[in-house]
Design a protein around this motif. Structure first.
Motif, PDB file in Angstrom:
ATOM      1  N   PHE A 196       0.827  -1.200   0.000  1.00 25.71           N
ATOM      2  CA  PHE A 196       0.000   0.000   0.000  1.00 25.71           C
ATOM      3  C   PHE A 196       0.867   1.258   0.000  1.00 25.71           C
ATOM      4  CE2 PHE A 196      -3.719  -2.546   1.178  1.00 25.71           C
ATOM      5  CZ  PHE A 196      -4.706  -1.877   0.470  1.00 25.71           C
ATOM      6  N   ARG A 197       1.976   1.209   0.687  1.00 21.28           N
ATOM      7  CA  ARG A 197       2.864   2.377   0.688  1.00 21.28           C
ATOM      8  C   ARG A 197       3.432   2.623  -0.707  1.00 21.28           C
ATOM      9  NH1 ARG A 197       8.435   3.142   4.250  1.00 21.28           N
ATOM     10  NH2 ARG A 197       8.826   5.304   3.640  1.00 21.28           N
ATOM     11  N   ILE A 198       3.730   1.549  -1.425  1.00 19.45           N
ATOM     12  CA  ILE A 198       4.281   1.674  -2.772  1.00 19.45           C
ATOM     13  C   ILE A 198       3.258   2.245  -3.748  1.00 19.45           C
ATOM     14  CG2 ILE A 198       5.161   0.351  -4.743  1.00 19.45           C
ATOM     15  CD1 ILE A 198       6.466  -1.555  -2.703  1.00 19.45           C
ATOM     16  N   VAL A 199       2.007   1.798  -3.624  1.00 16.42           N
ATOM     17  CA  VAL A 199       0.990   2.148  -4.629  1.00 16.42           C
ATOM     18  C   VAL A 199       0.139   3.345  -4.229  1.00 16.42           C
ATOM     19  CG1 VAL A 199       0.882  -0.247  -5.387  1.00 16.42           C
ATOM     20  CG2 VAL A 199      -0.759   0.561  -3.690  1.00 16.42           C
ATOM     21  N   LEU A 200       0.485   4.063  -3.176  1.00 16.68           N
ATOM     22  CA  LEU A 200      -0.310   5.232  -2.782  1.00 16.68           C
ATOM     23  C   LEU A 200      -0.440   6.277  -3.896  1.00 16.68           C
ATOM     24  CD1 LEU A 200       0.447   6.023   0.973  1.00 16.68           C
ATOM     25  CD2 LEU A 200      -1.759   5.528  -0.070  1.00 16.68           C
ATOM     26  N   PRO A 201       0.647   6.630  -4.603  1.00 17.93           N
ATOM     27  CA  PRO A 201       0.477   7.609  -5.690  1.00 17.93           C
ATOM     28  C   PRO A 201      -0.511   7.174  -6.768  1.00 17.93           C
ATOM     29  CG  PRO A 201       2.788   7.431  -5.071  1.00 17.93           C
ATOM     30  CD  PRO A 201       2.075   6.319  -4.358  1.00 17.93           C
ATOM     31  N   PRO A 202      -0.390   5.947  -7.331  1.00 19.14           N
ATOM     32  CA  PRO A 202      -1.397   5.555  -8.334  1.00 19.14           C
ATOM     33  C   PRO A 202      -2.795   5.420  -7.754  1.00 19.14           C
ATOM     34  CG  PRO A 202       0.117   3.730  -7.871  1.00 19.14           C
ATOM     35  CD  PRO A 202       0.710   4.958  -7.267  1.00 19.14           C
ATOM     36  N   LEU A 203      -2.924   5.074  -6.483  1.00 21.08           N
ATOM     37  CA  LEU A 203      -4.251   5.027  -5.868  1.00 21.08           C
ATOM     38  C   LEU A 203      -4.857   6.430  -5.789  1.00 21.08           C
ATOM     39  CD1 LEU A 203      -3.955   2.447  -2.938  1.00 21.08           C
ATOM     40  CD2 LEU A 203      -5.087   2.158  -5.151  1.00 21.08           C
ATOM     41  N   THR A 204      -4.022   7.422  -5.531  1.00 23.58           N
ATOM     42  CA  THR A 204      -4.510   8.795  -5.524  1.00 23.58           C
ATOM     43  C   THR A 204      -4.967   9.210  -6.916  1.00 23.58           C
ATOM     44  OG1 THR A 204      -2.916   9.295  -3.766  1.00 23.58           O
ATOM     45  CG2 THR A 204      -3.935  11.156  -4.872  1.00 23.58           C
ATOM     46  N   ASN A 205      -4.245   8.788  -7.938  1.00 27.19           N
ATOM     47  CA  ASN A 205      -4.673   9.067  -9.311  1.00 27.19           C
ATOM     48  C   ASN A 205      -5.991   8.373  -9.623  1.00 27.19           C
ATOM     49  OD1 ASN A 205      -2.412  10.668  -9.935  1.00 27.19           O
ATOM     50  ND2 ASN A 205      -1.189   8.884 -10.467  1.00 27.19           N
ATOM     51  N   GLU A 206      -6.197   7.193  -9.080  1.00 28.13           N
ATOM     52  CA  GLU A 206      -7.464   6.497  -9.284  1.00 28.13           C
ATOM     53  C   GLU A 206      -8.610   7.263  -8.634  1.00 28.13           C
ATOM     54  OE1 GLU A 206     -10.172   3.889 -10.644  1.00 28.13           O
ATOM     55  OE2 GLU A 206      -8.043   3.959 -11.171  1.00 28.13           O
ATOM     56  N   ALA A 207      -8.356   7.885  -7.488  1.00 28.79           N
ATOM     57  CA  ALA A 207      -9.381   8.707  -6.848  1.00 28.79           C
ATOM     58  C   ALA A 207      -9.752   9.898  -7.728  1.00 28.79           C
ATOM     59  CB  ALA A 207      -8.893   9.186  -5.481  1.00 28.79           C
ATOM     60  N   ILE A 208      -8.767  10.459  -8.426  1.00 29.36           N
ATOM     61  CA  ILE A 208      -9.041  11.565  -9.344  1.00 29.36           C
ATOM     62  C   ILE A 208      -9.936  11.097 -10.488  1.00 29.36           C
ATOM     63  CG2 ILE A 208      -7.986  13.154 -10.995  1.00 29.36           C
ATOM     64  CD1 ILE A 208      -5.526  13.220  -9.178  1.00 29.36           C
ATOM     65  N   LEU A 209      -9.622   9.925 -11.045  1.00 30.23           N
ATOM     66  CA  LEU A 209     -10.437   9.386 -12.133  1.00 30.23           C
ATOM     67  C   LEU A 209     -11.869   9.109 -11.670  1.00 30.23           C
ATOM     68  CD1 LEU A 209      -7.875   6.928 -13.783  1.00 30.23           C
ATOM     69  CD2 LEU A 209      -8.565   9.189 -14.586  1.00 30.23           C
ATOM     70  N   LEU A 210     -12.009   8.595 -10.459  1.00 29.09           N
ATOM     71  CA  LEU A 210     -13.349   8.329  -9.934  1.00 29.09           C
ATOM     72  C   LEU A 210     -14.132   9.624  -9.737  1.00 29.09           C
ATOM     73  CD1 LEU A 210     -12.897   5.499  -7.276  1.00 29.09           C
ATOM     74  CD2 LEU A 210     -13.785   5.326  -9.596  1.00 29.09           C
ATOM     75  N   THR A 211     -13.448  10.678  -9.311  1.00 29.15           N
ATOM     76  CA  THR A 211     -14.120  11.958  -9.141  1.00 29.15           C
ATOM     77  C   THR A 211     -14.749  12.409 -10.452  1.00 29.15           C
ATOM     78  OG1 THR A 211     -12.551  12.587  -7.410  1.00 29.15           O
ATOM     79  CG2 THR A 211     -13.804  14.361  -8.445  1.00 29.15           C
ATOM     80  N   LYS A 212     -14.019  12.245 -11.543  1.00 29.26           N
ATOM     81  CA  LYS A 212     -14.556  12.646 -12.846  1.00 29.26           C
ATOM     82  C   LYS A 212     -15.595  11.651 -13.352  1.00 29.26           C
ATOM     83  CE  LYS A 212     -10.357  12.958 -14.459  1.00 29.26           C
ATOM     84  NZ  LYS A 212      -9.234  13.173 -15.392  1.00 29.26           N
TER      85      LYS A 212
END
Length: 264
Positions: free
Chosen positions: A182-198
């Motif tokens: 989870f520590r490694i993939v936090l940045p791409p998970l944050t990008n996924e949250a951006i995609l979900l927002t849109k």
């Protein structure tokens, strides 16, 4: 006298700057600024949109995104573990799910839940249930692959050392492998949250009551209600930026602080 590499770089940079400046001047002269203002920035006619676009539209967008991301993260974690399982059936099911929902447009999932659920099962889902479920279904497929990459990035020697000390496989995964992944993939998970927002804007295809409207719905309705051109959609887009820009900056900061970059 021959030009040095630095001189050639300066000349090239100057030429590019000159071309860019010329294009800007041409566009500034050719554009009808009055028409642009009336079409996109007619703010004086939008008084009735406030504060509802914040208290209703922005709030609902955040609500749909959070519900979709939380359940998508749970589903993605389960799918990632199934994808890495030694039991073939788990791998087949997870692979089929991931490939299917990564391969179809998200709008089809919204339509299937919005109209198909009532036809197939005789249940009428609320807007929150449709939006949250659709976003979670789509997000779990993408998050699963992201988490799987993170789990595989954790050095196997750590797991082997834990097993050699007598730690059960499940405990080694829960206490050692998953937290590091989870520590490694936090940045791409944050990008996924951006995609979900849109992607939350896709809920408009199933219709909704006024109190359940998100930003895009309110922007579309504003075009029909107010004589302000496309300004309501511009306001809605600005509200999306209030959500996505901080998330983008957070993702960028986490990428710089990631152990893989060698920065602390």
């Amino acid at each position: 006298m021959a030009m040095t590499t630095r001189d050639r770089a300066r000349v090239s940079l100057g030429i590019q700057a000159g071309i860019f400046l010329a294009v800007v001047i041409v566009l500034a002269v050719m554009v009808d600024w009055s028409a642009i203002r009336n079409s996109f920035f007619s703010i004086e006619n939008l008084g009735p949109m406030f504060p509802e676009i914040i208290t209703v539209g922005l709030f609902n967008t955040v609500k749909y995104t959070v519900v979709g991301f939380v359940f998508g993260l749970l589903g993605g974690t389960l799918l990632a573990l199934m994808r890495m399982s030694s039991f073939p059936v788990y791998r087949w099911v997870a692979t089929g799910y991931i490939e299917f929902f990564r391969g179809i447009p998200a709008i089809l999932v919204f339509i299937a839940l919005g109209f198909g659920a009532s036809l197939a099962f005789g249940v009428n889902l609320s807007t929150l249930q449709i939006a949250g479920s659709a976003l979670a279904i789509v997000a779990s497929a993408y998050i699963a692959e992201t988490l799987r990459a993170g789990l595989q990035a954790v050095p196997k020697g750590q797991i082997e050392a834990a097993r050699a000390l007598g730690m059960p496989a499940w405990r080694a995964m829960v206490t050692i492998q998953i937290p590091q992944a989870f520590r490694i993939v936090l940045p791409p998970l944050t990008n996924e949250a951006i995609l979900l927002t849109k992607d939350s804007s896709l809920i408009f295809v199933v219709g909704m009551a006024g109190g359940a409207a998100e930003l895009t719905k309110m922007g579309r309705d504003g075009i029909n209600i107010y004589q302000a051109g496309l300004t309501p959609l511009v306001i809605a887009g600005f509200c999306y930026l209030l959500l996505t820009v901080p998330l983008s900056l957070l993702a960028r900061r986490m990428e710089h602080r990631s152990p893989r970059t060698g920065k602390k």
